[in-house]
Design a protein around this motif. Structure first.
Motif, PDB file in Angstrom:
ATOM      1  N   LEU A   1     -30.877 -28.170 -54.381  1.00  0.00           N
ATOM      2  CA  LEU A   1     -32.808 -27.819 -54.602  1.00  0.00           C
ATOM      3  C   LEU A   1     -33.833 -28.016 -52.947  1.00  0.00           C
ATOM      4  O   LEU A   1     -34.786 -27.383 -53.210  1.00  0.00           O
ATOM      5  CB  LEU A   1     -32.976 -29.203 -55.120  1.00  0.00           C
ATOM      6  N   PHE A   2     -33.358 -29.032 -52.497  1.00  0.00           N
ATOM      7  CA  PHE A   2     -34.248 -29.458 -51.394  1.00  0.00           C
ATOM      8  C   PHE A   2     -33.764 -29.417 -50.070  1.00  0.00           C
ATOM      9  O   PHE A   2     -34.640 -28.946 -48.948  1.00  0.00           O
ATOM     10  CB  PHE A   2     -34.379 -30.762 -51.706  1.00  0.00           C
ATOM     11  N   GLY A   3     -32.936 -30.103 -49.150  1.00  0.00           N
ATOM     12  CA  GLY A   3     -32.263 -29.980 -48.102  1.00  0.00           C
ATOM     13  C   GLY A   3     -31.727 -28.561 -47.702  1.00  0.00           C
ATOM     14  O   GLY A   3     -32.412 -28.777 -46.381  1.00  0.00           O
ATOM     15  N   ARG A   4     -31.706 -27.368 -48.276  1.00  0.00           N
ATOM     16  CA  ARG A   4     -31.360 -26.536 -47.405  1.00  0.00           C
ATOM     17  C   ARG A   4     -32.356 -25.772 -47.082  1.00  0.00           C
ATOM     18  O   ARG A   4     -32.774 -25.260 -46.501  1.00  0.00           O
ATOM     19  CB  ARG A   4     -30.349 -25.823 -48.365  1.00  0.00           C
TER      20      ARG A   4
ATOM     21  N   ARG B   1     -33.815 -24.908 -42.957  1.00  0.00           N
ATOM     22  CA  ARG B   1     -33.916 -23.350 -43.537  1.00  0.00           C
ATOM     23  C   ARG B   1     -35.866 -23.036 -42.700  1.00  0.00           C
ATOM     24  O   ARG B   1     -35.117 -23.171 -41.426  1.00  0.00           O
ATOM     25  CB  ARG B   1     -34.303 -23.050 -44.673  1.00  0.00           C
ATOM     26  N   ARG B   2     -36.625 -24.207 -43.212  1.00  0.00           N
ATOM     27  CA  ARG B   2     -37.379 -23.972 -42.131  1.00  0.00           C
ATOM     28  C   ARG B   2     -37.667 -24.889 -40.757  1.00  0.00           C
ATOM     29  O   ARG B   2     -37.988 -24.448 -39.880  1.00  0.00           O
ATOM     30  CB  ARG B   2     -38.180 -25.563 -43.178  1.00  0.00           C
ATOM     31  N   GLU B   3     -36.421 -25.936 -40.960  1.00  0.00           N
ATOM     32  CA  GLU B   3     -36.390 -26.065 -39.278  1.00  0.00           C
ATOM     33  C   GLU B   3     -35.478 -25.034 -38.299  1.00  0.00           C
ATOM     34  O   GLU B   3     -35.598 -24.718 -37.607  1.00  0.00           O
ATOM     35  CB  GLU B   3     -35.191 -27.746 -39.796  1.00  0.00           C
TER      36      GLU B   3
ATOM     37  N   LEU C   1     -37.498 -23.807 -34.990  1.00  0.00           N
ATOM     38  CA  LEU C   1     -36.672 -23.954 -33.439  1.00  0.00           C
ATOM     39  C   LEU C   1     -36.253 -22.657 -32.700  1.00  0.00           C
ATOM     40  O   LEU C   1     -36.526 -22.497 -31.895  1.00  0.00           O
ATOM     41  CB  LEU C   1     -35.305 -24.468 -33.734  1.00  0.00           C
ATOM     42  N   ARG C   2     -35.815 -21.632 -34.481  1.00  0.00           N
ATOM     43  CA  ARG C   2     -35.927 -20.683 -33.474  1.00  0.00           C
ATOM     44  C   ARG C   2     -38.088 -20.238 -33.182  1.00  0.00           C
ATOM     45  O   ARG C   2     -37.367 -19.140 -31.648  1.00  0.00           O
ATOM     46  CB  ARG C   2     -36.029 -19.692 -34.506  1.00  0.00           C
TER      47      ARG C   2
END
Length: 130
Positions: A57-60, A64-66, A70-71
């Protein structure tokens, strides 16, 4: 050719803990040498040991946003380069050595430290990262 970092290879790496998660919503953060024998350190941010419901629900979403940030900020000085995304519960980035500002005593803060973040923020904003 660059060695691909899979979950299996990740689990086999000897790690040193950088941050012990304070609760079930925080990632385990550790440092490892990858590729082994290269003397190149990476940071592993891993949610695998967190509850499944939180990861889904949240961690992924947060990882993904982080990863996207970074990219987007690749090659910006002072921002770790993204290295690998072995799976949805983990990101691996370049290790940057340093001392957290809260660990410095006020009389020992090098001159100009406060002005360093401003150009980083400007570059991040120019690349669409806030």
């Amino acid at each position: 050719m660059r060695e691909k970092l899979t979950r299996r290879k990740l689990e086999a790496l000897p790690r040193a803990s950088l941050h012990v998660a304070r609760n079930w919503s925080k990632a385990q953060v550790s440092r490892a040498e990858f590729p082994v024998g290269s003397k190149r350190c990476v940071v592993i941010k891993d949610l695998r040991s967190r509850p499944l419901w939180f990861r889904v629900l949240f961690g992924r979403v947060f990882l993904r946003r982080e990863w996207r940030a970074l990219r987007a900020l690749k090659n910006v000085g002072g921002v770790p380069s993204p290295i690998a995304r072995p799976d949805a519960d983990c990101i691996v980035m370049e290790f940057l050595s340093g001392v957290p500002l809260d660990k410095l005593e006020s009389q020992n803060v090098p001159p100009g430290v406060v002005s360093i973040p401003e150009p980083l923020f400007q570059q991040a904003h120019a690349r669409g990262v806030t």
